[in-house]
Enzyme design. Structure first.
Site, PDB file in Angstrom:
ATOM      1  N   GLU A  61      -8.650 -11.407   9.987  1.00  0.00           N
ATOM      2  CA  GLU A  61      -8.791  -9.830   9.846  1.00  0.00           C
ATOM      3  C   GLU A  61     -10.122 -10.147   8.144  1.00  0.00           C
ATOM      4  OE1 GLU A  61      -6.415  -6.698   9.554  1.00  0.00           O
ATOM      5  OE2 GLU A  61      -7.745  -4.931  10.074  1.00  0.00           O
TER       6      GLU A  61
ATOM      7  N   HIS B 256      -3.028 -10.251   8.990  1.00  0.00           N
ATOM      8  CA  HIS B 256      -3.779  -8.708   8.351  1.00  0.00           C
ATOM      9  C   HIS B 256      -4.946  -9.029   7.006  1.00  0.00           C
ATOM     10  CE1 HIS B 256      -1.718  -5.092   6.848  1.00  0.00           C
ATOM     11  NE2 HIS B 256      -3.009  -4.466   8.196  1.00  0.00           N
TER      12      HIS B 256
ATOM     13  N   ASP C 120      -6.849  -1.144  17.058  1.00  0.00           N
ATOM     14  CA  ASP C 120      -5.878  -0.884  16.798  1.00  0.00           C
ATOM     15  C   ASP C 120      -5.405  -0.381  17.283  1.00  0.00           C
ATOM     16  OD1 ASP C 120      -3.433  -0.916  14.964  1.00  0.00           O
ATOM     17  OD2 ASP C 120      -4.313  -1.411  13.562  1.00  0.00           O
TER      18      ASP C 120
ATOM     19  N   GLU D 201       1.984  -6.660  11.265  1.00  0.00           N
ATOM     20  CA  GLU D 201       1.394  -6.414  10.118  1.00  0.00           C
ATOM     21  C   GLU D 201       2.263  -5.983   8.650  1.00  0.00           C
ATOM     22  OE1 GLU D 201      -1.697  -3.966  11.091  1.00  0.00           O
ATOM     23  OE2 GLU D 201      -0.621  -2.328   9.756  1.00  0.00           O
TER      24      GLU D 201
ATOM     25  N   HIS E 288      -2.111   1.217  17.030  1.00  0.00           N
ATOM     26  CA  HIS E 288      -1.394   1.601  15.256  1.00  0.00           C
ATOM     27  C   HIS E 288       0.034   2.286  15.316  1.00  0.00           C
ATOM     28  CE1 HIS E 288      -1.576   2.415  10.823  1.00  0.00           C
ATOM     29  NE2 HIS E 288      -2.368   1.293  10.809  1.00  0.00           N
TER      30      HIS E 288
ATOM     31  N   HIS F  82     -14.598  -3.814  10.684  1.00  0.00           N
ATOM     32  CA  HIS F  82     -13.763  -2.556  11.229  1.00  0.00           C
ATOM     33  C   HIS F  82     -15.031  -1.976  11.725  1.00  0.00           C
ATOM     34  CE1 HIS F  82      -9.850  -2.754   9.592  1.00  0.00           C
ATOM     35  NE2 HIS F  82      -9.431  -3.793   9.990  1.00  0.00           N
TER      36      HIS F  82
ATOM     37  N   ASP G 102      -6.002  -3.101   1.676  1.00  0.00           N
ATOM     38  CA  ASP G 102      -5.541  -3.203   0.589  1.00  0.00           C
ATOM     39  C   ASP G 102      -4.122  -4.781   0.277  1.00  0.00           C
ATOM     40  OD1 ASP G 102      -4.584  -2.036   3.589  1.00  0.00           O
ATOM     41  OD2 ASP G 102      -2.427  -2.558   3.276  1.00  0.00           O
TER      42      ASP G 102
ATOM     43  N   ASN H 274       0.666  -1.107   0.106  1.00  0.00           N
ATOM     44  CA  ASN H 274      -0.072  -0.186  -0.011  1.00  0.00           C
ATOM     45  C   ASN H 274       0.812   1.015   0.369  1.00  0.00           C
ATOM     46  OD1 ASN H 274      -2.721   1.413  -0.044  1.00  0.00           O
ATOM     47  ND2 ASN H 274      -2.749   0.437   2.328  1.00  0.00           N
TER      48      ASN H 274
ATOM     49  N   TRP I   7       2.615   7.259  12.042  1.00  0.00           N
ATOM     50  CA  TRP I   7       0.971   7.387  11.762  1.00  0.00           C
ATOM     51  C   TRP I   7       0.554   5.513  12.075  1.00  0.00           C
ATOM     52  CZ3 TRP I   7      -1.653   4.760   8.138  1.00  0.00           C
ATOM     53  CH2 TRP I   7      -3.594   4.297   7.723  1.00  0.00           C
TER      54      TRP I   7
END
Ligand code: GCO
Ligand code: MG
Length: 412
Positions: A349, A322, A220, A272, A222, A122, A326, A37, A412
Site C-alpha cells: 500500500e 499497511h 476495504d 492492519e 474497514h 487509494h 500514518d 495514529n 469504524w
C-alpha cells in the site's frame, strides 16, 4: 558498538509522527517509526519513560536479543502501544546495522527477490464520475493497482473518501490523506450496513465496465461487517475479480473468517490492527486469508513481521503491508526493504506523504512504472531533518467514529 543516545522526536508536518532516533558511540544514527495514529503520545511515554533508560549502553548489534528483552522483560505483552515502541527500537537497530555494514537493509535480509514492489493507491469519489476521475489520476501517476472506495447513498460521510478540502489542498489531485482530524474531539460519521452491501457491487460493476478486466482492484470494508454479511459481500463481488477484499470483520475474532471463507473465493486481506504472530495463528494455519496486512511499525518491527511473513509463506499467504500516511517515511522504508527481500511479497500500500513530511524526512526510495524500490543507501535510506521537524509541534488528532441511525456506536 554501543548505544549512547536515544531521543523520541515528535513532529506534525502533515500529521503526527513519532520517531525514535538512536545514536551509537561510533556516531551512527538509526531511525525507527513508532507512530500510532490518534494515540501517538502513549507510545512516546512508553518509549521515554520505560524503554530509553534500558537502551543506553546496550550493544547496538544485538537486534534479536534486544527484541526478546523488551518483549519478555516487560511481563505485559502485545498490544499496539508496546509493539509500536518495540518496532521503533527494532527498526532503528536494523538501520544502524545497515549503516555499520555499509549495506541497504534489504541486503542484510537476504538480498532482493524482485526488481521492485507493486504498489496500490487509494482512488475514491462520493459518486461514480468523481471516482472514475480519481482512478484515472492514479493511473496517470503510474499506479498499476488501485483501491476503490465510494460514498453510499443516504450516508453523509464514509471511510476512505478524499474530502473537498484535501482535493483543494492537493491542487486538484483527489487524495485521501487519511481522516485523522486535528481537534479536541473525534468526528462522528454515520453507517448503514444494508445500504453499503447493496451499493458496493454496483460500484465495482461500473468500474469494471469502464476500466476493463485487467486492472487489479482492491476494497476495504474497514471492520464493519458480521461474518455472514462479509460472506455475502465477498460472494457478490466475485464477478468483478478483486485483488483483495480487506478487513471484512472486526479482526479480533479470528474464527469469524471460517464462515466468510466457506462462502466466497474473493481473496481476503486482514491484519492492519494486529500486532503479533499470535493474532494470526489460527487464520494462517487454517488458510483463512490470502494477505497479511500488518505494518512493520505496528508489529514489533522488521524482526517480528519477518517471522509472521515466514510463517505465512508456508501456507502460500503473501504480504500486503499497511502503508497509509500514518506509517511514517521511516516505517514505509522499513517495509520496502522487507518486501524487497522476502519471497512471499504480495503488494505494498502506498498513499504518498505530503510535501512538508518529505522535507522533514529526507528519503531515497524510488517510484517508477508502478514499482517502489527502497534505494541502495546504507541502512534504511531515510534521514530525519531535526530543524524541519522542530517547526511542527504535536497537534492532538483523532480518528473518526461511527454511529448507526438509532445512535448505537458501530465499528469504524
Ligand atoms: C488502510 C487503513 C487505514 C486506516 C488508518 C487508521 O487500509 O490504509 O484502513 O486507512 O484507517 O491507518 O489509522
Ligand atoms: Mg485498511
Amino acid at each position: 558498538m554501543h548505544l549512547v543516545k536515544a531521543d523520541v522526536v515528535v513532529t506534525s508536518p502533515d500529521r503526527n509522527f513519532v520517531t525514535l532516533r538512536l545514536e551509537t558511540d561510533e556516531g551512527i544514527v538509526g531511525l525507527g517509526d513508532g507512530t500510532l495514529n490518534g494515540r501517538e503520545l502513549a507510545v512516546v511515554a512508553y518509549l521515554q519513560e520505560h524503554v530509553v533508560p534500558l537502551l543506553i549502553g546496550r550493544d547496538a548489534a544485538r537486534i534479536e536479543d534486544t527484541w526478546q528483552f523488551l518483549y519478555r522483560s516487560a511481563y505485559w505483552r502485545r498490544g499496539p502501544v508496546t509493539m509500536a515502541a518495540i518496532a521503533a527500537v527494532d527498526t532503528a537497530l536494523w538501520d544502524i546495522k545497515g549503516k555499520a555494514a555499509e549495506m541497504p537493509v534489504y541486503q542484510l535480509l537476504g538480498g532482493a527477490s524482485r526488481n521492485g514492489l507493486l504498489a496500490y493507491g487509494h482512488a475514491s469519489g462520493k459518486e461514480l464520475p468523481e471516482l472514475f476521475d480519481s482512478i484515472r489520476e492514479h493511473q496517470a501517476q503510474g499506479y498499476k493497482a488501485i483501491r476503490v472506495q465510494t460514498g453510499v447513498p443516504g450516508l453523509k460521510s464514509i471511510y476512505g473518501i478524499a474530502s473537498n478540502a484535501t482535493y483543494e489542498a492537493n491542487e486538484g489531485v483527489r487524495y485521501d490523506h487519511e481522516p485523522a482530524q486535528r481537534g479536541d474531539l473525534p468526528n462522528e460519521e454515520d453507517w448503514d450496513t444494508r445500504s453499503y452491501l447493496r451499493h458496493v457491487p454496483t460500484v465495482f460493476e461500473a468500474v469494471r465496465n469502464e476500466f476493463g478486466p485487467e486492472l487489479p482492484l482492491l476494497h476495504d470494508a474497514h471492520h464493519r461487517l458480521t461474518p455472514i454479511q462479509a460472506a455475502k459481500l465477498g460472494k457478490s463481488l466475485e464477478p468483478y475479480d478483486l485483488f483483495w477484499l480487506e478487513d471484512v470483520t472486526p479482526a479480533e475474532n479470528q474464527e469469524a473468517l471460517r464462515l466468510v471463507r466457506q462462502h466466497t473465493t474473493t481473496p481476503l486481506a486482514i491484519g492492519e490492527i494486529f500486532n503479533t504472530v499470535w493474532d494470526y495463528q489460527l487464520i494462517i494455519r487454517e488458510q483463512l486469508i490470502d494477505y497479511v496486512r500488518s505494518a512493520v511499525t505496528h508489529t514489533g518491527g522488521i524482526t517480528h513481521l519477518k517471522k509472521v511473513l515466514d510463517y505465512a509463506s508456508q501456507y502460500q499467504i503473501k504480504s500486503g503491508m499497511h502503508g497509509p500516511t500514518d506509517i511514517s517515511p521511516v516505517g514505509l522504508a522499513a517495509q520496502m526493504h522487507l518486501g524487497l527481500a522476502i519471497h512471499n511479497f504480495g503488494i505494498q500500500e502506498y498513499m504518498q506523504h505530503g510535501e512538508r513530511t518529505d522535507q522533514v524526512f529526507e528519503q531515497s526510495f524510488t517510484w517508477q512504472d508502478g514499482l517502489l524500490h527502497p534505494g541502495d543507501k546504507p541502512g534504511l535510506g531515510v534521514d530525519l531533518n531535526l530543524e524541519e521537524a522542530a517547526k511542527y509541534p504535536y497537534q492532538r488528532a483523532y480518528l473518526p467514529f461511527n454511529r448507526l441511525a438509532d445512535g448505537t456506536v458501530h465499528d469504524w
